[in-house]
Design an enzyme around this catalytic site. Structure first.
Site, PDB file in Angstrom:
ATOM      1  N   CYS A  36       0.838  -1.200   0.000  1.00 18.93           N
ATOM      2  CA  CYS A  36       0.000   0.000   0.000  1.00 18.93           C
ATOM      3  C   CYS A  36       0.875   1.253   0.000  1.00 18.93           C
ATOM      4  CB  CYS A  36      -0.910  -0.064   1.230  1.00 18.93           C
ATOM      5  SG  CYS A  36      -1.629   1.496   1.716  1.00 18.93           S
ATOM      6  N   CYS A  39       0.224   3.858   2.670  1.00 23.11           N
ATOM      7  CA  CYS A  39       0.679   3.355   3.980  1.00 23.11           C
ATOM      8  C   CYS A  39       2.149   3.696   4.202  1.00 23.11           C
ATOM      9  CB  CYS A  39       0.509   1.839   4.079  1.00 23.11           C
ATOM     10  SG  CYS A  39      -1.207   1.295   3.971  1.00 23.11           S
TER      11      CYS A  39
END
Length: 118
Positions: A36, A39
């Protein structure tokens, strides 16, 4: 992804209860995954906040790919999700790659709440 500071600890399905659900005070949990992109932007922000709030707030990271039971239990559908827990109870959170100032404001709001507030 290695956590560069001791202020942030890793939690798993196996350790979440002990480390978060049964803990006193405020714990921030970064629900993330290695693939991600956003993230990866939030990770360093969490580490900075963890250092700034050391001794006041606990910061944890949970890899949702490896720990789907916990992620599912809290209805985590989008990552990054930053969850706020007070005395083990979820008291809010934010979804998405927020800038540090916004995360800090959300955290301050949680800290300002009285412990018995719903």
């Amino acid at each position: 992804e290695t956590i560069r500071t001791m202020a942030v600890f890793e939690v798993t399905d196996a350790t979440f209860d002990e480390q978060v659900a049964k803990s006193e005070g405020v714990t921030v949990v970064d629900f993330w995954a290695p693939w991600c992109g956003p993230c990866r932007m939030v990770g360093p922000v969490i580490e900075e906040l963890a250092e700034e709030y050391e001794g006041k707030v606990r910061f944890a990271k949970l890899n949702v790919d490896d720990n789907q039971a916990t992620a599912g239990a809290f209805g985590i559908r989008s990552i990054p999700t930053i969850g706020f827990f007070r005395n083990g109870e979820p008291v809010g959170g934010v979804v998405g790659a927020y800038p540090k100032e916004a995360l800090q404001k959300a955290l301050e709001d949680v800290l300002a709440q009285k412990g018995d507030a719903a």
